[in-house]
Each structure stands twice: as C-alpha cells, then as structure tokens.
Design a protein around this motif. Sequence first.
Motif, PDB file in Angstrom:
ATOM      1  N   SER A 238      -1.541   4.909  24.175  1.00  0.00           N
ATOM      2  CA  SER A 238      -1.172   5.727  23.010  1.00  0.00           C
ATOM      3  C   SER A 238      -1.303   7.208  23.321  1.00  0.00           C
ATOM      4  O   SER A 238      -0.421   8.008  22.970  1.00  0.00           O
ATOM      5  CB  SER A 238      -2.054   5.362  21.813  1.00  0.00           C
ATOM      6  OG  SER A 238      -1.875   4.021  21.422  1.00  0.00           O
TER       7      SER A 238
ATOM      8  N   LEU B  46       4.213   2.668  19.210  1.00  0.00           N
ATOM      9  CA  LEU B  46       2.940   3.094  18.637  1.00  0.00           C
ATOM     10  C   LEU B  46       2.638   2.346  17.331  1.00  0.00           C
ATOM     11  O   LEU B  46       1.488   1.992  17.055  1.00  0.00           O
ATOM     12  CB  LEU B  46       2.948   4.600  18.396  1.00  0.00           C
ATOM     13  CG  LEU B  46       2.880   5.471  19.657  1.00  0.00           C
ATOM     14  CD1 LEU B  46       3.149   6.932  19.318  1.00  0.00           C
ATOM     15  CD2 LEU B  46       1.518   5.330  20.331  1.00  0.00           C
TER      16      LEU B  46
ATOM     17  N   THR C  57     -11.635   1.479  14.235  1.00  0.00           N
ATOM     18  CA  THR C  57     -10.252   1.875  13.946  1.00  0.00           C
ATOM     19  C   THR C  57      -9.368   0.639  13.863  1.00  0.00           C
ATOM     20  O   THR C  57      -9.828  -0.487  14.076  1.00  0.00           O
ATOM     21  CB  THR C  57      -9.704   2.813  15.037  1.00  0.00           C
ATOM     22  OG1 THR C  57      -9.416   2.061  16.225  1.00  0.00           O
ATOM     23  CG2 THR C  57     -10.689   3.926  15.364  1.00  0.00           C
ATOM     24  N   TRP C  58      -8.100   0.850  13.581  1.00  0.00           N
ATOM     25  CA  TRP C  58      -7.172  -0.281  13.492  1.00  0.00           C
ATOM     26  C   TRP C  58      -7.051  -1.022  14.815  1.00  0.00           C
ATOM     27  O   TRP C  58      -6.763  -2.224  14.822  1.00  0.00           O
ATOM     28  CB  TRP C  58      -5.788   0.216  13.056  1.00  0.00           C
ATOM     29  CG  TRP C  58      -5.728   0.639  11.626  1.00  0.00           C
ATOM     30  CD1 TRP C  58      -6.690   0.450  10.674  1.00  0.00           C
ATOM     31  CD2 TRP C  58      -4.646   1.303  10.970  1.00  0.00           C
ATOM     32  NE1 TRP C  58      -6.302   0.964   9.466  1.00  0.00           N
ATOM     33  CE2 TRP C  58      -5.040   1.499   9.616  1.00  0.00           C
ATOM     34  CE3 TRP C  58      -3.406   1.759  11.382  1.00  0.00           C
ATOM     35  CZ2 TRP C  58      -4.212   2.132   8.684  1.00  0.00           C
ATOM     36  CZ3 TRP C  58      -2.572   2.394  10.452  1.00  0.00           C
ATOM     37  CH2 TRP C  58      -2.971   2.575   9.123  1.00  0.00           C
ATOM     38  N   LEU C  59      -7.284  -0.352  15.921  1.00  0.00           N
ATOM     39  CA  LEU C  59      -7.199  -1.026  17.209  1.00  0.00           C
ATOM     40  C   LEU C  59      -8.221  -2.144  17.352  1.00  0.00           C
ATOM     41  O   LEU C  59      -8.055  -3.031  18.188  1.00  0.00           O
ATOM     42  CB  LEU C  59      -7.392  -0.022  18.356  1.00  0.00           C
ATOM     43  CG  LEU C  59      -6.265   0.959  18.652  1.00  0.00           C
ATOM     44  CD1 LEU C  59      -6.554   1.717  19.938  1.00  0.00           C
ATOM     45  CD2 LEU C  59      -4.913   0.259  18.745  1.00  0.00           C
TER      46      LEU C  59
ATOM     47  N   TRP D 245      -0.745   0.110  16.673  1.00  0.00           N
ATOM     48  CA  TRP D 245      -1.739   0.454  15.648  1.00  0.00           C
ATOM     49  C   TRP D 245      -1.624  -0.412  14.397  1.00  0.00           C
ATOM     50  O   TRP D 245      -2.640  -0.925  13.911  1.00  0.00           O
ATOM     51  CB  TRP D 245      -1.623   1.945  15.309  1.00  0.00           C
ATOM     52  CG  TRP D 245      -2.106   2.791  16.438  1.00  0.00           C
ATOM     53  CD1 TRP D 245      -1.391   3.189  17.542  1.00  0.00           C
ATOM     54  CD2 TRP D 245      -3.418   3.295  16.632  1.00  0.00           C
ATOM     55  NE1 TRP D 245      -2.184   3.915  18.395  1.00  0.00           N
ATOM     56  CE2 TRP D 245      -3.423   4.005  17.866  1.00  0.00           C
ATOM     57  CE3 TRP D 245      -4.590   3.241  15.879  1.00  0.00           C
ATOM     58  CZ2 TRP D 245      -4.559   4.637  18.361  1.00  0.00           C
ATOM     59  CZ3 TRP D 245      -5.731   3.880  16.357  1.00  0.00           C
ATOM     60  CH2 TRP D 245      -5.712   4.565  17.583  1.00  0.00           C
TER      61      TRP D 245
ATOM     62  N   SER E 257      -5.429   2.280  23.787  1.00  0.00           N
ATOM     63  CA  SER E 257      -5.770   3.649  23.401  1.00  0.00           C
ATOM     64  C   SER E 257      -5.251   4.659  24.421  1.00  0.00           C
ATOM     65  O   SER E 257      -4.670   5.683  24.062  1.00  0.00           O
ATOM     66  CB  SER E 257      -7.286   3.783  23.254  1.00  0.00           C
ATOM     67  OG  SER E 257      -7.644   5.108  22.934  1.00  0.00           O
TER      68      SER E 257
ATOM     69  N   HIS F 128     -13.015   2.733  19.489  1.00  0.00           N
ATOM     70  CA  HIS F 128     -12.156   2.165  18.449  1.00  0.00           C
ATOM     71  C   HIS F 128     -12.788   0.949  17.778  1.00  0.00           C
ATOM     72  O   HIS F 128     -12.084   0.098  17.222  1.00  0.00           O
ATOM     73  CB  HIS F 128     -10.795   1.818  19.050  1.00  0.00           C
ATOM     74  CG  HIS F 128     -10.055   3.024  19.541  1.00  0.00           C
ATOM     75  ND1 HIS F 128      -9.364   3.863  18.710  1.00  0.00           N
ATOM     76  CD2 HIS F 128      -9.962   3.563  20.789  1.00  0.00           C
ATOM     77  CE1 HIS F 128      -8.840   4.857  19.411  1.00  0.00           C
ATOM     78  NE2 HIS F 128      -9.194   4.698  20.679  1.00  0.00           N
TER      79      HIS F 128
END
Length: 517
Positions: free
Chosen positions: A185, A208, A164-166, A212, A182, A161
């Motif tokens: 999720s 969630l 990613t947004w994480l 995120w 992650s 990630h």
Amino acid sequence: MPLLNTLLNWLRAPGWPGHLLALLAGALSTLALSPFGLWPLGLLSVALLFQGLQQLQPGQAALRGWFWGLGLFASGVSWVYISIHVHGYASPILAGLLTAGFVAGLALVIALMAWLWARWLRPTGNPWLACWGFAALWVLQEVFRGWFLTGFPWLYHGYGHTDTWLAGWAPLGGVWLLSFLSVLSACLLSEPGLWRSIRSASTGTALLLVIWLGGMGLSTLEWTQPTGSPLSVALIQADIPQSRKWDPDHIDQTLTLYRDLSIALAPVDLILWPETAVPVLQSQALAFTNGMAARLAEQGTTLITGIPVDEYDNDVLQIYNGIMVAGQQDEQYLKHKLVPFGEYVPLEEVLRGLIAFFDLPMSSFTRGPAVQQPLKAAGYRLAPFICYEAVYPHFAARLAAQSELLITISNDSWFGRSIGPLQHLQMARMRAMESGRWMIRGTNNGVTALIDHRGRITQRIPQFEQAVLTGEVQPRTGLTPYLHWPDWPLWLVVLACLAGCAVKRQRARRIAPATRK
C-alpha cells in the motif's frame, strides 16, 4: 512546495542529506507500533525508503537502508539499554556501546535488503512490479531477521495494523501478510508513475480498496468455533522487583505472597502464575507446588506456574525455563526460544566472567526440545509460550493448531518503564488473531491481560501494580487458514514477485548495451 521538492531530491540522491532523512524515516515506523499506534506514519516511513532507493547504486542503497534501519531500531528497541545497564549492572558507557552495537547490527539486515534491491531486483520502467517486488523483499527481510542467529522477530511492520482494517487478513496469513499488504500500500501510494493516467489510477485505487476494505470485510468472519463452557481464570501479578527475584533472602516472601494471593481468591477453574514465579528449582520446590496444587484442587482449581526445571542428562545437570501444571509432573513445557545473554550466553567459554552482564542470574538455561505437546489443564489443551516465544509467528502457530487456548507467561521487568512491554503485548495480541484463539497472558509486573480470539484485550492489570485479574476465557476449536496452511500461500506470492523483478532486471541489463550500440 520548493521545500518539499528539495527534500525529495535529497532523498533520491546519494549523499548524507538523504541518509539523514532515511534515519528520521526509520524512526517513524516505531511510532506506528504500540504504544503510539500512529499507523499512517508507518506507511510514510516505508514510502520514504522505497522512493529513496529508486535511483541509488547498490553501495549507496545499502548505506541508505542501514540509516533507515538505524532509525527504526534505535527508536524501537532502546529498552535494551535498560536491561543491560539496570539489570545487567553495566556502566552507562558500556551499556550504551553494547546497545549501539546491537542496533547497528540489526540495521545491517535492512542494509542487505536495500543492496539486494538495488543490485539484483529493482525493475526499471515497471512501477507496478516494483511495488509488488519491494513488498515481497520486505517480507523476506522480516522472515530472515526472525531466523538468523536464533532471530530477533521484533518491530515487524505488520504489527502496526493490529487495530486497523488490515487486521482482518491476520487469520489468513499472519503478521507477515499484514506487513506485505501494508508495504505494498505504501509503495502504491508513493509511486507517481501509477497515478498519471486514469486507467492506471483506477487500477491502483481498486487494488487499495481490495486490500483495505477486504480486510474490513474479513474481520467479520468467524474462523474458529467455541467449544465447551467458558473457563474462569485468575492471573496473579505479584510485581516482584527484578533485584529481589533471585535473592535467597526474599524467596520465602515471594512464595508466601503467591500462596496468599491465590488462596484468598474465590474458586476459579484456573490460576496462572507468571514466568519463574517459583524462583526455586523444581526438584526443591515440589513440596510447595504439590501442596498448593492439592489445596487448590479441593475447590476445583488448577494451578499453572512458571518454574526452573532441573533434570539430569547423562549425569549432567540441565536447567530449563519451564511452565508446569502443579501437581502433575508430566504436564510441563520447557522453553525452546531462549533470550541471548538473559537466558544463555553465546560463546560462553569466551564471554562468561568478562563483565557482570555476562553473569546474570539464571543465564545458563538449557534449550528445551523444538517439538513439544500442549499442556492439558481444566479439560482443555493449552498452547504454552514463555516470554520471548510468543513473538515467533510460525513457532507459535504450530502449538496453537493443537490447542483450544493460548497461554503465555512472561517477566517483562527487564524492560523497565519503557515501550518494550507494550510492544510485547501487541505481538501477543497478533498471535491470538492469527490462531482465532483466546490468550491468557500472565506477567510479573505487566502487562497481564486476557485477549479474545480477535486480538482484543477484554481485561488487563495496570503495569507495576500488585494485583489479581479474574475473568473468563472461551476455548475455541477449528483452524484459521493461517494455522491450516501457515505461510505457504504468501511464500508463493513472495517468490513469484521476486522472480518477476529479477527477470525484468536481467532483461533490462541485456537490452541496455544493445541500445547504446
């Protein structure tokens, strides 16, 4: 649908069909990491393992976890074969057996995690607690793997990630927080019991979204501040073949190449040579390094290079893998996290001399002190990491907190044309994100790069090319939450989740006999 139901039944039942599905699921996690970047497959991989452990007895769960780990490590660290066969001179059969043993051993950590889950922690009748508990156990597994027998902190789930947004959570809790979020999720999305009622589904959706969208929002925050003016830097990627690196007949050519590439540059604040760029003991190379330092200092340039450092301790010669500010003998760092077999041989008295792999050049390094100070160069403090050290989150955080810049040197020639160097680069990016600091990354044959405080690569040199990278880096000050508190907040969450699972499991065991009566 019939096929899907059949696969799910195999996955949840004991036996070989489920184990083989777990093997394939483990390999999906590798595709979530660099260079592939297919991060949704990482979520699917974890979800399949989580669901596959729901109903198994401890023994079967351990076997299921071992097959999942076998899929992960066989696909993710297959480059170990290249190091053993090509550079370790082992036959294909021997290299294959050693690699298989290494992979099978690493998979035992996942087997242990699965056994603990099925034996002591898996709660019944509480899907929410199961999701949180499994994510907590996952983090514990990764931390253990990074510590046991000096550790192998590779293929952490959170690295998938980086883009990613994480990633916005990295300055708060590092790669382990990303792994936790992650995995949580993946478990939430795969747990059917959470989506059967409007109330439960609404709660799951809200959680969630917090995870995120919260990460996306956090990525806009600046946790550290620029200090001073940007530094101009030059990174030399000489692309010296590993077969020539320690060959006495080529040492003069190597030193001449680094000298000529550096002198030809326009003046910069800092020049960086990679790991053991000077393939000569420091005591024998001082005339060369001091001469280069003096020559470059005339134009205001500081040289930092990797070099083997030789010192005597009670009349016993000790050789360290080091990095030094040329011309300043007190400004040096000695590598602490050594690579087994590449830099030292475990059980040396037994293994040394058995096969060529146990007699690699410069495989007798001494471990440097665990606590050392940052390097001082060009008016700033630089947190130095040599190769493998940049993949240890907590180890890197301690030095980063005392510095304005990160600097790592490496020789990824051992990995050949594999995914190993790109995985290594991804982990270096995470260290920059965790600390909110720029990283200067110099390697022998790639990937040489400049990485900003958000983990973004601003400039890089293609692999396996002889080239020079020039650019600017911005020193930064201040501490991210991760540097300020390290892992303590996450550990409190992990321990609370695991304690909750253990208590729920014990209560269920006490109630079950009474119910049968």
